[in-house]
Design a protein around this motif. Structure first.
Motif, PDB file in Angstrom:
ATOM      1  N   PHE A 164       0.739  -1.204  -0.092  1.00  0.00           N
ATOM      2  CA  PHE A 164       0.121   0.139  -0.050  1.00  0.00           C
ATOM      3  C   PHE A 164       0.916   1.068   0.018  1.00  0.00           C
ATOM      4  CE2 PHE A 164      -2.502  -3.144   2.916  1.00  0.00           C
ATOM      5  CZ  PHE A 164      -3.155  -3.565   1.921  1.00  0.00           C
ATOM      6  N   HIS A 165       0.477   2.242  -0.692  1.00  0.00           N
ATOM      7  CA  HIS A 165       0.991   3.381  -0.582  1.00  0.00           C
ATOM      8  C   HIS A 165       0.268   4.880  -0.405  1.00  0.00           C
ATOM      9  CE1 HIS A 165       0.890   5.540  -4.807  1.00  0.00           C
ATOM     10  NE2 HIS A 165       0.446   4.422  -4.946  1.00  0.00           N
ATOM     11  N   THR A 166       0.703   5.829  -0.011  1.00  0.00           N
ATOM     12  CA  THR A 166      -0.169   7.101   0.080  1.00  0.00           C
ATOM     13  C   THR A 166       0.787   8.035  -0.720  1.00  0.00           C
ATOM     14  OG1 THR A 166       1.035   7.894   2.167  1.00  0.00           O
ATOM     15  CG2 THR A 166      -0.993   6.695   2.402  1.00  0.00           C
ATOM     16  N   VAL A 167       0.168   9.235  -1.074  1.00  0.00           N
ATOM     17  CA  VAL A 167       0.807  10.161  -1.999  1.00  0.00           C
ATOM     18  C   VAL A 167       0.491  11.520  -1.366  1.00  0.00           C
ATOM     19  CG1 VAL A 167      -0.659  10.234  -3.885  1.00  0.00           C
ATOM     20  CG2 VAL A 167       1.736  11.012  -3.962  1.00  0.00           C
ATOM     21  N   SER A 168       1.356  12.615  -1.072  1.00  0.00           N
ATOM     22  CA  SER A 168       1.082  13.715  -0.833  1.00  0.00           C
ATOM     23  C   SER A 168       1.693  14.621  -1.873  1.00  0.00           C
ATOM     24  CB  SER A 168       1.587  14.119   0.663  1.00  0.00           C
ATOM     25  OG  SER A 168       1.039  13.636   1.589  1.00  0.00           O
ATOM     26  N   LEU A 169       0.879  15.632  -2.298  1.00  0.00           N
ATOM     27  CA  LEU A 169       1.362  16.279  -3.521  1.00  0.00           C
ATOM     28  C   LEU A 169       0.911  17.690  -3.101  1.00  0.00           C
ATOM     29  CD1 LEU A 169       2.267  16.191  -6.380  1.00  0.00           C
ATOM     30  CD2 LEU A 169      -0.409  15.705  -7.087  1.00  0.00           C
ATOM     31  N   GLY A 170       1.897  18.526  -3.218  1.00  0.00           N
ATOM     32  CA  GLY A 170       1.754  19.993  -3.073  1.00  0.00           C
ATOM     33  C   GLY A 170       2.177  20.669  -4.224  1.00  0.00           C
ATOM     34  N   ILE A 171       1.163  21.569  -4.911  1.00  0.00           N
ATOM     35  CA  ILE A 171       1.420  22.154  -6.086  1.00  0.00           C
ATOM     36  C   ILE A 171       0.940  23.608  -6.222  1.00  0.00           C
ATOM     37  CG2 ILE A 171       1.256  20.067  -7.557  1.00  0.00           C
ATOM     38  CD1 ILE A 171      -1.693  20.552  -7.988  1.00  0.00           C
ATOM     39  N   PRO A 172       1.774  24.346  -6.845  1.00  0.00           N
ATOM     40  CA  PRO A 172       1.461  25.666  -7.013  1.00  0.00           C
ATOM     41  C   PRO A 172       0.096  26.069  -7.710  1.00  0.00           C
ATOM     42  CG  PRO A 172       3.542  25.285  -7.542  1.00  0.00           C
ATOM     43  CD  PRO A 172       3.094  23.907  -7.658  1.00  0.00           C
ATOM     44  N   ALA A 173      -0.210  27.070  -7.693  1.00  0.00           N
ATOM     45  CA  ALA A 173      -1.835  27.393  -8.359  1.00  0.00           C
ATOM     46  C   ALA A 173      -1.437  27.327  -9.886  1.00  0.00           C
ATOM     47  CB  ALA A 173      -2.153  28.706  -8.008  1.00  0.00           C
ATOM     48  N   ASP A 174      -0.545  27.499 -10.585  1.00  0.00           N
ATOM     49  CA  ASP A 174      -0.485  27.528 -11.892  1.00  0.00           C
ATOM     50  C   ASP A 174      -0.312  26.138 -12.488  1.00  0.00           C
ATOM     51  OD1 ASP A 174       2.236  26.928 -11.162  1.00  0.00           O
ATOM     52  OD2 ASP A 174       3.117  28.334 -12.410  1.00  0.00           O
ATOM     53  N   ILE A 175      -0.255  25.281 -11.838  1.00  0.00           N
ATOM     54  CA  ILE A 175      -0.067  23.798 -12.305  1.00  0.00           C
ATOM     55  C   ILE A 175      -1.773  23.392 -12.877  1.00  0.00           C
ATOM     56  CG2 ILE A 175       0.235  21.250 -11.846  1.00  0.00           C
ATOM     57  CD1 ILE A 175       2.661  22.764 -11.854  1.00  0.00           C
ATOM     58  N   SER A 176      -1.640  22.807 -13.971  1.00  0.00           N
ATOM     59  CA  SER A 176      -2.967  22.579 -14.622  1.00  0.00           C
ATOM     60  C   SER A 176      -3.457  21.055 -14.088  1.00  0.00           C
ATOM     61  CB  SER A 176      -2.914  22.284 -16.121  1.00  0.00           C
ATOM     62  OG  SER A 176      -2.215  21.228 -16.628  1.00  0.00           O
ATOM     63  N   GLN A 177      -4.942  21.109 -14.002  1.00  0.00           N
ATOM     64  CA  GLN A 177      -5.511  19.805 -13.552  1.00  0.00           C
ATOM     65  C   GLN A 177      -4.920  18.664 -14.549  1.00  0.00           C
ATOM     66  OE1 GLN A 177      -9.090  19.443 -12.069  1.00  0.00           O
ATOM     67  NE2 GLN A 177      -8.680  17.182 -12.369  1.00  0.00           N
ATOM     68  N   ARG A 178      -4.652  18.770 -15.783  1.00  0.00           N
ATOM     69  CA  ARG A 178      -4.057  17.799 -16.628  1.00  0.00           C
ATOM     70  C   ARG A 178      -2.749  17.272 -16.132  1.00  0.00           C
ATOM     71  NH1 ARG A 178      -4.160  16.211 -22.207  1.00  0.00           N
ATOM     72  NH2 ARG A 178      -2.602  14.616 -22.201  1.00  0.00           N
ATOM     73  N   TRP A 179      -1.890  18.186 -15.767  1.00  0.00           N
ATOM     74  CA  TRP A 179      -0.672  17.948 -14.991  1.00  0.00           C
ATOM     75  C   TRP A 179      -0.929  16.900 -13.686  1.00  0.00           C
ATOM     76  CZ3 TRP A 179       2.382  17.671 -10.708  1.00  0.00           C
ATOM     77  CH2 TRP A 179       3.657  17.551 -11.187  1.00  0.00           C
ATOM     78  N   ILE A 180      -2.001  17.356 -12.908  1.00  0.00           N
ATOM     79  CA  ILE A 180      -2.050  16.281 -11.936  1.00  0.00           C
ATOM     80  C   ILE A 180      -2.731  15.071 -12.372  1.00  0.00           C
ATOM     81  CG2 ILE A 180      -3.771  16.194  -9.784  1.00  0.00           C
ATOM     82  CD1 ILE A 180      -3.677  19.444  -9.896  1.00  0.00           C
ATOM     83  N   THR A 181      -3.530  15.070 -13.202  1.00  0.00           N
ATOM     84  CA  THR A 181      -3.967  13.860 -13.714  1.00  0.00           C
ATOM     85  C   THR A 181      -2.820  12.883 -14.310  1.00  0.00           C
ATOM     86  OG1 THR A 181      -6.034  14.970 -14.339  1.00  0.00           O
ATOM     87  CG2 THR A 181      -5.789  12.363 -14.963  1.00  0.00           C
ATOM     88  N   ASP A 182      -2.240  13.539 -15.203  1.00  0.00           N
ATOM     89  CA  ASP A 182      -0.889  12.835 -15.770  1.00  0.00           C
ATOM     90  C   ASP A 182      -0.198  12.351 -14.569  1.00  0.00           C
ATOM     91  OD1 ASP A 182      -2.007  13.262 -18.064  1.00  0.00           O
ATOM     92  OD2 ASP A 182      -0.767  14.796 -18.761  1.00  0.00           O
ATOM     93  N   PHE A 183       0.053  13.072 -13.638  1.00  0.00           N
ATOM     94  CA  PHE A 183       1.089  12.640 -12.406  1.00  0.00           C
ATOM     95  C   PHE A 183       0.500  11.254 -11.931  1.00  0.00           C
ATOM     96  CE2 PHE A 183       1.962  12.360  -7.908  1.00  0.00           C
ATOM     97  CZ  PHE A 183       3.309  12.405  -8.010  1.00  0.00           C
ATOM     98  N   TYR A 184      -0.703  11.459 -11.558  1.00  0.00           N
ATOM     99  CA  TYR A 184      -1.537  10.027 -10.839  1.00  0.00           C
ATOM    100  C   TYR A 184      -1.252   9.047 -11.747  1.00  0.00           C
ATOM    101  CZ  TYR A 184      -2.991  12.649  -6.855  1.00  0.00           C
ATOM    102  OH  TYR A 184      -3.011  13.389  -5.599  1.00  0.00           O
ATOM    103  N   GLN A 185      -1.743   9.326 -12.890  1.00  0.00           N
ATOM    104  CA  GLN A 185      -1.530   8.176 -14.061  1.00  0.00           C
ATOM    105  C   GLN A 185      -0.077   7.553 -14.163  1.00  0.00           C
ATOM    106  OE1 GLN A 185      -3.866   9.348 -17.683  1.00  0.00           O
ATOM    107  NE2 GLN A 185      -5.397   8.947 -16.641  1.00  0.00           N
TER     108      GLN A 185
END
Lengths: 363, 363
Positions: free
Chosen positions: A100-121
């Motif tokens: 099992f794992h967890t992930v904590s992601l802190g991201i600045p406001a200018d990062i796109s939703q797409r970036w986040i989705t791609d990261f998780y993928q």
């Protein structure tokens, strides 16, 4: 190239090297509870849940923007992959299977939703291959830069765990894969080569951006009792070998002609041997094997697994010695491994070069 | 005051509220393995190590400089305490006893060795009181600001876990302690009051900087089967109540005259009731109790524990309704809770106000 690598870690007299702080913490938090088998100081902590049939390992590792990566050099999928890979590698180094794992992601406001989705993928794809399940985490806006922190839990096979401390003088030393491949990729990025023309260039870039953790190998070595001490190579052979030796109470001798280095990097100005000793972030495994078990290991090691190379042996003498081959002229290996806490005033230019000293607190 | 709080979370139409992303992740990673009892979506994930006599919970939570704290407002000891406290609180909300934790710390080059030591000591002091052991982590130089990420493991008592989803319409709602105390402290800091003259001011500042997680209470409520649903109040009653209700498939009605608010904050211009509903970071527990168990709870609840207050009940109607007392005029509670992903372009000035939406990924 050695200067480049060394520039990550300006010697400086700062007393707060991470290893130093780890020692302090270990003294302070060293007590073991009933079910805690190993606390601070190895690749992961190990505990035994009351009644459980296996031991469990617990570890964490983070990636920070402009220290461990640059957004311009790695895409979100690669970062998602790498952030999980470095954690998987910690468990691999103990022979523990990830669960099992967890992930904590802190991201600045200018990062796109797409970036986040791609990261998780990117993370999910690697997770799937290793049968590790995302069970929680954090998503938070950050004020300045991207922070990624992953925690991971794994389970042993037959309660077998390989520690850094299990080695004995005389043990043969092996590594998986190739050393200096990631640093070769970093060398390209520093020269502005982001795509790569040749197959070697692309290979080096890919390994730097998204290394493959050696989970299967680690688990196999542990379950079959071949590895007596093991560590993953995050900060480079020189530094991680010293850690393994220090925990095992040994030194080592390394045969430079046996190092599986990334020869192709010579084409873009690197010194493959230097990178083999000092290049970080390969996430290969370094392990020690009792001489009596070496031929069985070499006979039974599965062909489909990444190559392993016998590169030296542990010694009673605590130094790390290099010789071209057994019996050749000996010299001490200079201690140039990089350490976060020797990077002083590192801006993005100076610092992005990974310094995987993060694992040294032990989990 | 409500505008101050609301300014953390400008409504904005951004589709990437954290709760939204959590929903996506949950759909994507929702599958449970044999030993995983609860994945993404609660305060912690819950799993059952094969053969173990108890379930284990796994959670993580981070604090980021200039988002969750400012160095000028909180010292290293307080930050060490708080970073662990918010993680302990996640386990408290499930009734799980904390056992092991890791900490990843990313710090800029200008942070002193003393600061680091103090941070660890603040954390260690709280850890000792809760019998949770530091087993590993990371220490890394960061390029821009301080990042703290903690992961925590806990163990159930008699395999009892309280989820957010366990509530039923009709259940009475209780909270521990006082609501709005942390936000009152933040209100002082925003006005430049860093020390505090009165006892109330010092209390509010102390709670904001170093809240006490309600581990004992949570564990007691779970072990004795009083709490049917539970959550910790990190983002304010309004938002966390909605979460509990949404997981339990209920709404709620709250009696505003019963809210244990921090009256003293009126002296420095706060509206205690608004802070009671919308102020974040109190880390009190909100839990639901079947009506038939309420009098037993109130009779047996240990006197030495922090006070509990019955503040309302869960309802079939999915809205959150406020009335002065049972039977009084009803109005809908406006949904103004803050959410990281509604802070747009928040510089330090706008953003430091904690927005503990980090826990929403579930661990």
């Amino acid at each position: 190239v050695i200067n480049k690598i060394a520039s990550y870690g300006q010697p400086g007299s700062a007393p707060r090297s991470e290893d130093h702080i780890v020692r302090l913490l270990r003294e302070r938090f060293g007590g073991l509870s009933a079910s805690l088998k190993r606390g601070i100081g190895d690749d992961a902590a190990v505990f035994h849940p009351a009644g459980a049939s296996e031991y469990w390992a617990f570890s964490t590792d983070m990636l920070l923007e402009d220290v461990d990566f640059r957004k311009e050099w790695s895409g979100p999928r690669q970062l998602g992959h790498k952030a999980l890979a470095v954690n998987l590698s910690d468990l691999a180094a103990m022979g523990v299977r990830p669960r099992f794992h967890t992930v904590s992601l802190g991201i600045p406001a200018d990062i796109s939703q797409r970036w986040i989705t791609d990261f998780y993928q990117g993370m999910a794809k690697l997770a799937e291959r290793h049968h590790v399940i995302l069970v929680g985490g954090d998503l938070s806006q950050s004020a300045h830069s991207i922070h990624i922190s992953i925690a991971i839990l794994g389970e042993t096979r037959r309660k077998k765990v390989v520690y850094r401390s299990g080695g004995s003088a005389g043990d043969f030393l092996y590594v998986t894969g190739i050393l200096g491949r990631s640093a070769s990729g970093l060398g390209l990025l520093r020269r502005g080569v982001v795509e790569g023309d040749s197959r070697s260039e692309r290979e080096a870039l890919a390994w730097h951006r998204a290394p493959e953790p050696r989970c299967e190998v680690g688990s196999w070595l542990a379950a079959h009792g071949f590895a007596r001490a093991m560590i993953d190579l995050s900060d480079g052979l020189s530094m991680d070998l010293r850690r393994l030796g220090s925990e095992s109470g040994t030194g080592a001798e390394i045969y430079s002609s046996a190092l599986p280095v990334f020869e192709a990097s010579r084409a873009w100005g690197c010194d493959p041997l230097e990178l083999g000793f000092y290049g970080g972030e390969d996430y290969e495994l370094l392990f020690s094997v009792p001489p009596a078990r070496a031929s069985a290991l070499e006979r039974h090691y599965p062909r489909q697994y990444p190559q392993i190379s016998r590169i030296g042996r542990l010694t009673r003498n605590p130094s790390v010695i290099v010789m071209k081959e057994p019996g050749a002229r000996r010299r001490r290996l200079p201690d140039l491994g990089f350490d976060h806490f020797r990077i002083k005033g590192a801006g993005p230019e100076a610092s992005t070069g990974r310094n995987n000293s993060r694992k040294h607190l032990g989990a």
